[in-house]
Design a protein around this motif. Sequence first.
Motif, PDB file in Angstrom:
ATOM      1  N   SER A 140       0.820  -1.208   0.000  1.00 48.65           N
ATOM      2  CA  SER A 140       0.000   0.000   0.000  1.00 48.65           C
ATOM      3  C   SER A 140       0.857   1.262   0.000  1.00 48.65           C
ATOM      4  CB  SER A 140      -0.925   0.000   1.214  1.00 48.65           C
ATOM      5  OG  SER A 140      -0.164   0.034   2.393  1.00 48.65           O
ATOM      6  N   ASP A 141       2.154   1.104  -0.085  1.00 48.90           N
ATOM      7  CA  ASP A 141       3.063   2.248  -0.092  1.00 48.90           C
ATOM      8  C   ASP A 141       3.110   2.833  -1.497  1.00 48.90           C
ATOM      9  OD1 ASP A 141       4.990   4.140   0.274  1.00 48.90           O
ATOM     10  OD2 ASP A 141       6.572   2.742   0.822  1.00 48.90           O
ATOM     11  N   ASP A 142       2.458   3.966  -1.673  1.00 49.84           N
ATOM     12  CA  ASP A 142       2.402   4.587  -2.994  1.00 49.84           C
ATOM     13  C   ASP A 142       3.269   5.847  -3.070  1.00 49.84           C
ATOM     14  OD1 ASP A 142       0.890   6.229  -1.371  1.00 49.84           O
ATOM     15  OD2 ASP A 142      -0.647   6.596  -2.874  1.00 49.84           O
ATOM     16  N   ARG A 143       4.271   5.935  -2.190  1.00 48.40           N
ATOM     17  CA  ARG A 143       5.110   7.140  -2.164  1.00 48.40           C
ATOM     18  C   ARG A 143       5.783   7.422  -3.496  1.00 48.40           C
ATOM     19  NH1 ARG A 143       8.504   6.063   3.154  1.00 48.40           N
ATOM     20  NH2 ARG A 143       8.105   3.966   2.435  1.00 48.40           N
ATOM     21  N   SER A 144       6.320   6.398  -4.137  1.00 47.39           N
ATOM     22  CA  SER A 144       7.017   6.648  -5.404  1.00 47.39           C
ATOM     23  C   SER A 144       6.046   7.152  -6.466  1.00 47.39           C
ATOM     24  CB  SER A 144       7.731   5.387  -5.883  1.00 47.39           C
ATOM     25  OG  SER A 144       6.806   4.337  -6.052  1.00 47.39           O
ATOM     26  N   TYR A 169       4.442  16.397  -3.018  1.00 45.58           N
ATOM     27  CA  TYR A 169       5.011  15.303  -2.241  1.00 45.58           C
ATOM     28  C   TYR A 169       6.080  15.820  -1.272  1.00 45.58           C
ATOM     29  CZ  TYR A 169       7.632  11.149  -1.022  1.00 45.58           C
ATOM     30  OH  TYR A 169       8.282  10.172  -0.324  1.00 45.58           O
ATOM     31  N   PHE A 170       7.003  16.632  -1.774  1.00 47.17           N
ATOM     32  CA  PHE A 170       8.089  17.109  -0.920  1.00 47.17           C
ATOM     33  C   PHE A 170       7.609  18.170   0.064  1.00 47.17           C
ATOM     34  CE2 PHE A 170      10.596  15.125  -4.318  1.00 47.17           C
ATOM     35  CZ  PHE A 170      11.362  14.297  -3.536  1.00 47.17           C
ATOM     36  N   ARG A 174       3.236   8.872  -5.898  1.00 54.02           N
ATOM     37  CA  ARG A 174       2.885  10.256  -5.553  1.00 54.02           C
ATOM     38  C   ARG A 174       4.032  11.203  -5.866  1.00 54.02           C
ATOM     39  NH1 ARG A 174       2.031  10.787   0.042  1.00 54.02           N
ATOM     40  NH2 ARG A 174       2.849   8.720   0.388  1.00 54.02           N
ATOM     41  N   MET A 175       5.265  10.762  -5.644  1.00 55.91           N
ATOM     42  CA  MET A 175       6.418  11.607  -5.909  1.00 55.91           C
ATOM     43  C   MET A 175       6.526  11.915  -7.402  1.00 55.91           C
ATOM     44  SD  MET A 175      10.438  11.183  -4.791  1.00 55.91           S
ATOM     45  CE  MET A 175      10.273   9.439  -4.770  1.00 55.91           C
ATOM     46  N   ILE A 176       6.276  10.922  -8.224  1.00 57.25           N
ATOM     47  CA  ILE A 176       6.363  11.123  -9.673  1.00 57.25           C
ATOM     48  C   ILE A 176       5.203  11.977 -10.167  1.00 57.25           C
ATOM     49  CG2 ILE A 176       6.184   9.924 -11.901  1.00 57.25           C
ATOM     50  CD1 ILE A 176       7.745   7.598 -10.506  1.00 57.25           C
ATOM     51  N   ARG A 177       4.012  11.722  -9.634  1.00 56.08           N
ATOM     52  CA  ARG A 177       2.810  12.412 -10.093  1.00 56.08           C
ATOM     53  C   ARG A 177       2.849  13.903  -9.760  1.00 56.08           C
ATOM     54  NH1 ARG A 177      -0.923   8.828  -8.200  1.00 56.08           N
ATOM     55  NH2 ARG A 177      -0.781   9.763  -6.155  1.00 56.08           N
ATOM     56  N   ASP A 178       3.277  14.265  -8.552  1.00 55.98           N
ATOM     57  CA  ASP A 178       3.265  15.664  -8.120  1.00 55.98           C
ATOM     58  C   ASP A 178       4.412  15.905  -7.152  1.00 55.98           C
ATOM     59  OD1 ASP A 178       2.648  18.257  -7.448  1.00 55.98           O
ATOM     60  OD2 ASP A 178       0.576  17.832  -6.883  1.00 55.98           O
ATOM     61  N   PRO A 179       5.639  16.030  -7.680  1.00 54.55           N
ATOM     62  CA  PRO A 179       6.815  16.122  -6.793  1.00 54.55           C
ATOM     63  C   PRO A 179       6.779  17.321  -5.843  1.00 54.55           C
ATOM     64  CG  PRO A 179       7.450  16.422  -9.104  1.00 54.55           C
ATOM     65  CD  PRO A 179       6.009  16.079  -9.081  1.00 54.55           C
ATOM     66  N   LYS A 180       6.291  18.460  -6.293  1.00 48.96           N
ATOM     67  CA  LYS A 180       6.264  19.635  -5.400  1.00 48.96           C
ATOM     68  C   LYS A 180       5.376  19.368  -4.188  1.00 48.96           C
ATOM     69  CE  LYS A 180       7.267  23.168  -8.804  1.00 48.96           C
ATOM     70  NZ  LYS A 180       6.808  24.364  -9.483  1.00 48.96           N
TER      71      LYS A 180
END
Length: 53
Positions: A10-14, A24-25, A16-22
């Motif tokens: 269920s870890d979708d961090r990667s 996410y960070f 989310r990071m690719i989809r909207d990096p600003k």
Amino acid sequence: MADDIVVQDSDDRSERMIRDPKRYFAEARRRAEREVRREVESGPRRAERAEHG
């Protein structure tokens, strides 16, 4: 290991990071700031407990 075991991640961090990096960070920075604040605020209480405990 059995062949019928399915691991669901269920870890979708990667993603989310690719989809909207600003975003996410920015969220990661806010989480880190909250964690640091929590540690600073609880620091003196921990010291008091150690002295009295």
